[in-house]
Design a protein around this motif. Structure first.
Motif, PDB file in Angstrom:
ATOM      1  N   ASP A 279       0.840  -1.194   0.000  1.00  0.00           N
ATOM      2  CA  ASP A 279       0.000   0.000   0.000  1.00  0.00           C
ATOM      3  C   ASP A 279       0.872   1.240   0.000  1.00  0.00           C
ATOM      4  N   ASP A 280       0.503   2.199  -0.840  1.00  0.00           N
ATOM      5  CA  ASP A 280       1.313   3.406  -1.041  1.00  0.00           C
ATOM      6  C   ASP A 280       2.695   3.053  -1.589  1.00  0.00           C
ATOM      7  N   GLY A 281       2.768   1.911  -2.277  1.00  0.00           N
ATOM      8  CA  GLY A 281       4.029   1.481  -2.872  1.00  0.00           C
ATOM      9  C   GLY A 281       4.367   2.285  -4.110  1.00  0.00           C
ATOM     10  N   PRO A 282       5.436   1.911  -4.806  1.00  0.00           N
ATOM     11  CA  PRO A 282       5.881   2.687  -5.964  1.00  0.00           C
ATOM     12  C   PRO A 282       4.861   2.671  -7.100  1.00  0.00           C
ATOM     13  N   ASP A 283       4.799   3.772  -7.820  1.00  0.00           N
ATOM     14  CA  ASP A 283       3.922   3.860  -8.975  1.00  0.00           C
ATOM     15  C   ASP A 283       4.391   2.878 -10.047  1.00  0.00           C
ATOM     16  N   PRO A 284       3.463   2.141 -10.683  1.00  0.00           N
ATOM     17  CA  PRO A 284       3.867   1.174 -11.712  1.00  0.00           C
ATOM     18  C   PRO A 284       4.722   1.779 -12.816  1.00  0.00           C
ATOM     19  N   GLN A 285       4.459   3.043 -13.155  1.00  0.00           N
ATOM     20  CA  GLN A 285       5.261   3.688 -14.197  1.00  0.00           C
ATOM     21  C   GLN A 285       6.693   3.904 -13.729  1.00  0.00           C
ATOM     22  N   VAL A 286       6.851   4.201 -12.426  1.00  0.00           N
ATOM     23  CA  VAL A 286       8.194   4.369 -11.856  1.00  0.00           C
ATOM     24  C   VAL A 286       8.951   3.040 -11.905  1.00  0.00           C
ATOM     25  N   VAL A 287       8.243   1.955 -11.593  1.00  0.00           N
ATOM     26  CA  VAL A 287       8.843   0.620 -11.632  1.00  0.00           C
ATOM     27  C   VAL A 287       9.285   0.288 -13.055  1.00  0.00           C
ATOM     28  N   LYS A 288       8.423   0.568 -14.013  1.00  0.00           N
ATOM     29  CA  LYS A 288       8.733   0.288 -15.420  1.00  0.00           C
ATOM     30  C   LYS A 288       9.946   1.086 -15.884  1.00  0.00           C
TER      31      LYS A 288
END
Length: 535
Positions: free
Chosen positions: A476-485
């Motif tokens: 929860d409140d983890g990294p944004d998927p775009q940031v991960v990508k």
């Protein structure tokens, strides 16, 4: 005597999720023991299927089940995966009959408010444990106390408030601590109060875990950037490692932050660890069983620790904030340097040097008249050993390795993989929810002459692996998927750049070797000609 609380799945097999959830809570305390319903007693519950569950129906079913199966089962929590309603509300996530030891919760559409299914289940296990202790505490709707576990969650998003805070308001704490005499409420012991607090800490994410780091020589630089991301979501109070992991463990336990670890390792010229002139290397290997003495490495670790720990005498393992590092020697078992228990009087720099005694590369140290070698020979990924020593300690592990592709390798490399890796991959698979896998290809363990491009790659791939781990855990409140990508794209681009740099370096190295060989042959030819002329 512990509270024994059984968990039942109704209408759908939710036991795998419940098993993982109970493991988290059972690992940190012993006063509230959560158990899955025995396999032979699950059939009727799984057939109890409804499109929408009504709490009164569930209470009747649970009473019948308790009567049918008998035995001492004072507390049962049933989980469903469908809408749940009660006489008071048409859409609820959970309800209880605390005085009867009954409770129910649904995971239906929980993901609208919470990402982690196991964390969500843990919340309701703790919530109804509290009601089993004191069923007289009624849910309140005071907006000022909306983060309290006992607040009625009319707005479902308020569940996150309680989960994140772990809060029990003062009024409810007073009722828990001072139950009405001669009532259904129980008086909590000191250990039970502590257990409830520890379980709420697990739910909120504030329970402290161990960080366990694999060996890998210079590749350990990737640990630093991974830790920068992980520390935003996890609290580490025990630092465990082998070889490269031991370096990170000792520095972190010595007071370095993850960011400082990145800076320290990034600036370090690892070539300085090769602290013997080239002409002396074969003699060292022949006479002392290692190419390099490793004195520079030990001095560097000592100086790093002295920047954080003010002490006139030698800094010992006992001076660190809970570190556990491993080395090995001939005979059974590993050598464990534990700042709390075993060999805690050992110098921290010396212990780290022992763990980093890469065979052939560094000369082995001596302990009790026996040679000590790199901990990676027996415990390169020390997770299995740590779980034997600390079976209930929550952990996050950092693993340096590649996926098993089935490719054939050079025979000596196959033997080395067997000796060093052992059963590591199966351990990683068993605990995959808690392991960050970092693929550091093409950087090798003893690439002490790494280029800046390779250092940059290790930092980027460590960051990307940690972000992917957090995304997979659905924090929860983890990294944004775009940031991960984006992090993964940058890491793969850096990998390609590192491979180009290595290829160029290899070509230059071979060119230099050919030039050296040419001059050596010319020099040898001149000597032969001169010798013949003299004769």
């Amino acid at each position: 005597m512990a509270y024994i609380i059984e968990l039942m799945s109704l209408g759908e097999d939710l036991y795998p999720i419940l098993e993982a959830s109970t493991a988290r809570l059972n690992a940190v305390q012993a006063e509230f023991q959560f158990r899955l319903l025995p396999i032979e007693q699950r059939h009727e519950g799984l057939l109890f299927t409804r499109q929408k569950y009504f709490t009164e129906e569930i209470w009747k079913f649970l009473r019948d089940q308790k009567q049918k199966f008998g035995g001492n089962r004072p507390y049962i929590i049933a989980f469903v995966n469908a809408p749940l309603r009660s006489p008071a509300a048409d859409n609820i996530f959970g309800s209880h009959k605390g005085e009867e030891g009954l409770a129910t919760a649904t995971i239906h559409e929980f993901s609208k408010y919470v990402k982690e299914d196991k964390r969500y289940c843990c919340y309701y296990l703790v919530r109804y444990s509290l009601s089993f202790v004191n069923p007289l505490i009624k849910a309140h709707e005071d907006p000022k106390r909306s983060a309290c576990y006992f607040h009625f969650k009319r707005l479902k998003k308020e569940i996150r408030l309680s989960m994140d805070s772990g809060m029990i308001c003062d009024a409810c704490q007073e009722k828990l601590g001072h139950p009405e005499p001669n009532s259904a409420a129980k008086h909590l012991s000191i250990s039970e109060k502590a257990a409830l607090k520890e379980m709420r800490d697990v739910v909120s994410g504030s329970y402290k875990s161990a960080i366990i780091m694999k060996g890998g020589g210079v590749k350990g630089l990737a640990f630093a950037s991974a830790l920068v991301e992980l520390k935003q979501y996890f609290y580490f109070d025990r630092h465990v490692g082998t070889s490269a992991g031991a370096i990170a463990a000792v520095l972190l336990a010595g007071g370095y932050s993850a960011e400082e670890l990145v800076d320290t390792l990034r600036k370090k010229d690892f070539r300085q660890f090769m602290d013997a002139p080239l002409w002396k290397v074969p003699f060292n290997l022949l006479l002392k069983l290692g190419c390099y003495p490793g004195d520079h490495f030990e001095t560097w670790i000592r100086e790093c620790l002295e920047e954080k720990i003010l002490k006139q005498s030698e800094i010992e393992m006992a001076d660190l904030n809970t570190a556990v590092i491993y080395a090995c020697r001939e005979g059974p078992g590993a050598i464990v340097f534990d700042s709390m228990i075993r060999r805690k009087e050992t110098g921290a720099a010396f212990a780290t040097r022992c763990s980093m005694s890469i065979p052939v590369f560094f000369m082995p140290k001596m302990i009790e008249n026996r040679r000590v070698f790199d901990g990676g020979i027996r415990n390169n990924f020390p997770l299995a050993r740590f779980l034997v020593d600390y079976p209930k300690k929550p952990f996050i592990a950092l693993y340096l390795g590649t996926r098993d592709t089935g490719r054939k390798h050079w025979f000596p490399k196959e033997l080395l993989n067997i000796v060093v890796d052992g059963e590591e991959r199966s351990i990683v698979d068993t605990h995959r929810d808690n392991v960050v896998v970092i693929d550091t290809t093409p950087v090798g363990t003893t690439d002490f002459n790494m280029s800046e491009e390779e250092k940059d790659f290790l930092l980027k791939v460590g960051k990307a692996a940690a972000l992917e781990f957090l995304d997979r855990r659905k924090i929860d409140d983890g990294p944004d998927p775009q940031v991960v990508k984006e992090a993964r794209i940058q890491a793969e681009a850096a990998r390609q750049e590192a491979e180009r740099a290595r290829s160029l370096r290899k070509r230059l190295t071979w060119r230099r070797r050919r030039i050296f060989l040419l001059f050596f042959c010319l020099f040898l030819g001149v000597l032969i000609v001169a010798w013949r002329l003299i004769r």
